[in-house]
Scaffold this motif. Sequence first.
Motif, PDB file in Angstrom:
ATOM      1  N   GLN A  62      -6.854  12.440  11.781  1.00  0.00           N
ATOM      2  CA  GLN A  62      -8.157  11.967  12.008  1.00  0.00           C
ATOM      3  C   GLN A  62      -8.747  11.776  10.715  1.00  0.00           C
ATOM      4  OE1 GLN A  62      -7.436  10.837  15.486  1.00  0.00           O
ATOM      5  NE2 GLN A  62      -9.459  10.457  15.148  1.00  0.00           N
ATOM      6  N   PHE A  63      -8.220  12.471   9.791  1.00  0.00           N
ATOM      7  CA  PHE A  63      -9.090  12.252   8.448  1.00  0.00           C
ATOM      8  C   PHE A  63      -9.433  10.818   8.221  1.00  0.00           C
ATOM      9  CE2 PHE A  63      -9.231  12.828   3.766  1.00  0.00           C
ATOM     10  CZ  PHE A  63      -9.977  13.794   3.902  1.00  0.00           C
ATOM     11  N   PRO A  64     -10.611  10.805   7.953  1.00  0.00           N
ATOM     12  CA  PRO A  64     -11.419   9.393   7.728  1.00  0.00           C
ATOM     13  C   PRO A  64     -11.035   8.700   6.224  1.00  0.00           C
ATOM     14  CG  PRO A  64     -13.167  11.055   7.199  1.00  0.00           C
ATOM     15  CD  PRO A  64     -11.784  11.801   7.697  1.00  0.00           C
ATOM     16  N   VAL A  65     -10.326   9.483   5.447  1.00  0.00           N
ATOM     17  CA  VAL A  65      -9.899   8.951   4.127  1.00  0.00           C
ATOM     18  C   VAL A  65      -8.599   8.702   3.853  1.00  0.00           C
ATOM     19  CG1 VAL A  65     -10.204   9.032   1.590  1.00  0.00           C
ATOM     20  CG2 VAL A  65     -12.288   9.707   2.879  1.00  0.00           C
ATOM     21  N   GLN A  66      -7.992   7.597   4.091  1.00  0.00           N
ATOM     22  CA  GLN A  66      -6.606   7.320   4.425  1.00  0.00           C
ATOM     23  C   GLN A  66      -6.074   6.337   3.193  1.00  0.00           C
ATOM     24  OE1 GLN A  66      -4.530   7.755   8.102  1.00  0.00           O
ATOM     25  NE2 GLN A  66      -6.033   9.020   8.888  1.00  0.00           N
ATOM     26  N   ALA A  67      -4.850   5.787   3.349  1.00  0.00           N
ATOM     27  CA  ALA A  67      -4.313   4.642   2.800  1.00  0.00           C
ATOM     28  C   ALA A  67      -4.421   4.765   1.207  1.00  0.00           C
ATOM     29  CB  ALA A  67      -4.963   3.479   2.903  1.00  0.00           C
ATOM     30  N   ILE A  68      -4.046   6.101   0.896  1.00  0.00           N
ATOM     31  CA  ILE A  68      -4.050   6.579  -0.528  1.00  0.00           C
ATOM     32  C   ILE A  68      -2.505   7.210  -1.068  1.00  0.00           C
ATOM     33  CG2 ILE A  68      -6.382   6.930  -0.886  1.00  0.00           C
ATOM     34  CD1 ILE A  68      -6.226   9.811  -0.167  1.00  0.00           C
ATOM     35  N   GLY A  69      -1.686   7.136  -0.138  1.00  0.00           N
ATOM     36  CA  GLY A  69      -0.406   7.825  -0.329  1.00  0.00           C
ATOM     37  C   GLY A  69       0.431   6.644  -1.275  1.00  0.00           C
ATOM     38  N   ASP A  70       1.639   7.087  -1.327  1.00  0.00           N
ATOM     39  CA  ASP A  70       2.674   6.130  -2.184  1.00  0.00           C
ATOM     40  C   ASP A  70       2.881   5.057  -1.392  1.00  0.00           C
ATOM     41  OD1 ASP A  70       5.705   5.157  -2.221  1.00  0.00           O
ATOM     42  OD2 ASP A  70       5.081   6.034  -4.201  1.00  0.00           O
ATOM     43  N   ILE A  71       2.483   3.658  -1.949  1.00  0.00           N
ATOM     44  CA  ILE A  71       2.547   2.492  -1.300  1.00  0.00           C
ATOM     45  C   ILE A  71       3.938   1.914  -0.902  1.00  0.00           C
ATOM     46  CG2 ILE A  71       2.355  -0.108  -2.035  1.00  0.00           C
ATOM     47  CD1 ILE A  71      -0.235   0.518  -3.712  1.00  0.00           C
ATOM     48  N   ARG A  72       4.936   2.560  -1.550  1.00  0.00           N
ATOM     49  CA  ARG A  72       6.200   2.211  -0.898  1.00  0.00           C
ATOM     50  C   ARG A  72       6.474   2.824   0.472  1.00  0.00           C
ATOM     51  NH1 ARG A  72       7.455   3.192  -6.290  1.00  0.00           N
ATOM     52  NH2 ARG A  72       8.111   1.495  -7.392  1.00  0.00           N
ATOM     53  N   LYS A  73       5.955   3.906   0.570  1.00  0.00           N
ATOM     54  CA  LYS A  73       6.146   4.501   1.976  1.00  0.00           C
ATOM     55  C   LYS A  73       4.980   4.106   2.912  1.00  0.00           C
ATOM     56  CE  LYS A  73       7.333   9.201  -0.071  1.00  0.00           C
ATOM     57  NZ  LYS A  73       6.817  10.459  -0.231  1.00  0.00           N
ATOM     58  N   SER A  74       3.884   3.697   2.410  1.00  0.00           N
ATOM     59  CA  SER A  74       2.959   2.900   3.266  1.00  0.00           C
ATOM     60  C   SER A  74       3.337   1.628   3.779  1.00  0.00           C
ATOM     61  CB  SER A  74       1.548   2.582   2.538  1.00  0.00           C
ATOM     62  OG  SER A  74       0.907   3.827   2.067  1.00  0.00           O
ATOM     63  N   ALA A  75       4.202   1.170   2.780  1.00  0.00           N
ATOM     64  CA  ALA A  75       4.904  -0.423   3.334  1.00  0.00           C
ATOM     65  C   ALA A  75       5.878  -0.101   4.575  1.00  0.00           C
ATOM     66  CB  ALA A  75       5.517  -1.061   2.200  1.00  0.00           C
ATOM     67  N   VAL A  76       6.504   0.975   4.421  1.00  0.00           N
ATOM     68  CA  VAL A  76       7.382   1.296   5.547  1.00  0.00           C
ATOM     69  C   VAL A  76       6.574   1.772   6.710  1.00  0.00           C
ATOM     70  CG1 VAL A  76       9.173   3.162   6.363  1.00  0.00           C
ATOM     71  CG2 VAL A  76       9.245   2.207   3.976  1.00  0.00           C
ATOM     72  N   GLU A  77       5.500   2.457   6.775  1.00  0.00           N
ATOM     73  CA  GLU A  77       4.637   2.578   7.973  1.00  0.00           C
ATOM     74  C   GLU A  77       4.117   1.249   8.366  1.00  0.00           C
ATOM     75  OE1 GLU A  77       1.878   6.145   7.540  1.00  0.00           O
ATOM     76  OE2 GLU A  77       2.212   6.088   5.437  1.00  0.00           O
ATOM     77  N   LEU A  78       3.793   0.378   7.572  1.00  0.00           N
ATOM     78  CA  LEU A  78       3.440  -1.087   8.051  1.00  0.00           C
ATOM     79  C   LEU A  78       4.723  -1.639   8.780  1.00  0.00           C
ATOM     80  CD1 LEU A  78       1.618  -3.531   8.407  1.00  0.00           C
ATOM     81  CD2 LEU A  78       2.301  -4.162   6.137  1.00  0.00           C
ATOM     82  N   ARG A  79       5.621  -1.509   8.205  1.00  0.00           N
ATOM     83  CA  ARG A  79       7.081  -2.034   8.982  1.00  0.00           C
ATOM     84  C   ARG A  79       7.203  -1.571  10.271  1.00  0.00           C
ATOM     85  NH1 ARG A  79      12.509  -0.027   6.998  1.00  0.00           N
ATOM     86  NH2 ARG A  79      11.531   1.720   8.341  1.00  0.00           N
ATOM     87  N   ASP A  80       6.990  -0.426  10.437  1.00  0.00           N
ATOM     88  CA  ASP A  80       7.216   0.359  11.600  1.00  0.00           C
ATOM     89  C   ASP A  80       6.330   0.191  12.723  1.00  0.00           C
ATOM     90  OD1 ASP A  80       9.439   1.429  10.372  1.00  0.00           O
ATOM     91  OD2 ASP A  80       8.421   3.620  10.083  1.00  0.00           O
ATOM     92  N   PHE A  81       4.888  -0.235  12.230  1.00  0.00           N
ATOM     93  CA  PHE A  81       3.891  -0.601  13.201  1.00  0.00           C
ATOM     94  C   PHE A  81       4.129  -1.827  13.670  1.00  0.00           C
ATOM     95  CE2 PHE A  81      -0.429  -1.872  14.485  1.00  0.00           C
ATOM     96  CZ  PHE A  81      -0.586  -1.015  15.448  1.00  0.00           C
ATOM     97  N   VAL A  82       4.569  -3.031  12.690  1.00  0.00           N
ATOM     98  CA  VAL A  82       4.725  -4.380  12.896  1.00  0.00           C
ATOM     99  C   VAL A  82       5.855  -4.356  14.197  1.00  0.00           C
ATOM    100  CG1 VAL A  82       5.849  -6.528  12.425  1.00  0.00           C
ATOM    101  CG2 VAL A  82       3.925  -5.508  11.040  1.00  0.00           C
TER     102      VAL A  82
END
Length: 328
Positions: free
Chosen positions: A122-142
């Motif tokens: 629930q941490f309100p400050v996110q989207a600051i991790g490694d972008i390559r890993k974030s793109a994988v999270e986006l892929r999985d959510f899609v």
Amino acid sequence: MPRTAPARLVLRTLALLLPLVLAAGVAAAPAQADPPPKPLPVTWNVSTVLQGGLSRALVPGWSPAGSNDPTCRLTPDRPRPVVLVNFTTGSGWEWGAGSPYLRNNGFCVFHFTYGNITPLPQFPVQAIGDIRKSAVELRDFVEEVRARTGVAKVDLVGWSQGGGMTPHYYINFLGGADKVDRFVAIAPGNHGTDGSGLLRPTTLAPLMYPILLALLPAFGQQVAGTELAEEVYADGDTRPGPHYTTIITKHDEIATPWTNQLLEDDGTGNVDNIVLQDSCAKDRSEHLSIGFSERTWRFVVNALAPRDATPVPCIPVLPYWGSGGGLG
């Protein structure tokens, strides 16, 4: 020739049944859109940020109003779900205007969080991790949204990093070009930023870049000229498949210079670059208030549903505030 009694009876029966048949046909016809039963309030100023940040921290499973609604149904005019992609440091509170506005306009909106470098979901400050890993999270959510809705493709609406390197990495390297139909980017961090000149090689970049990369990876990776910034756009700005729309303000103080946000068309006509001030000098939105401007979201709706596009009026938009103080 005079009609017989049986013929008159048949005609009277048809006359009685015809309105019922027509009413049933109207009821069975596909809806133009599927807005919520009661329109959601939309506040066109940044005051929703504080409330959203507190809700993200305190309410388990919180999502911005209008998103992740299990009752929403896709329609022929709104055939694809819309996935919101947060900006750097965001976790949903930045969609306080955009999410309910899209839902009111009949779109099924889905929201998720990514790039959380803390152990607190629930941490309100996110989207600051490694972008390559974030793109994988986006892929999985899609993939999750596609499975849930049964669609082949989704639409993406992203802001800053969420309209820049994270979705571009997903589209370019993780198969997203086949899964995304329309990609609308608000103040996108394309091609990296120089931080209003502070992060140029001749200023603070040599000192700040390694610190940002170590502590806040997404910040460091979005500096212009860095390895990831060069990698993402090395083979061109776009890929065949998605239609790209960028919504840009010349007063941006974060994704700078603002011309970096422009995408180059590969010759197929799959890019629309919209610079807000080209049609309205009274629009003084910058990197924050652009997401709380009614003008921005009218352009977003037009990009997602171009057949229903309507003219976007020129109305004042204030920096660090938005386009109004009331409900819309």
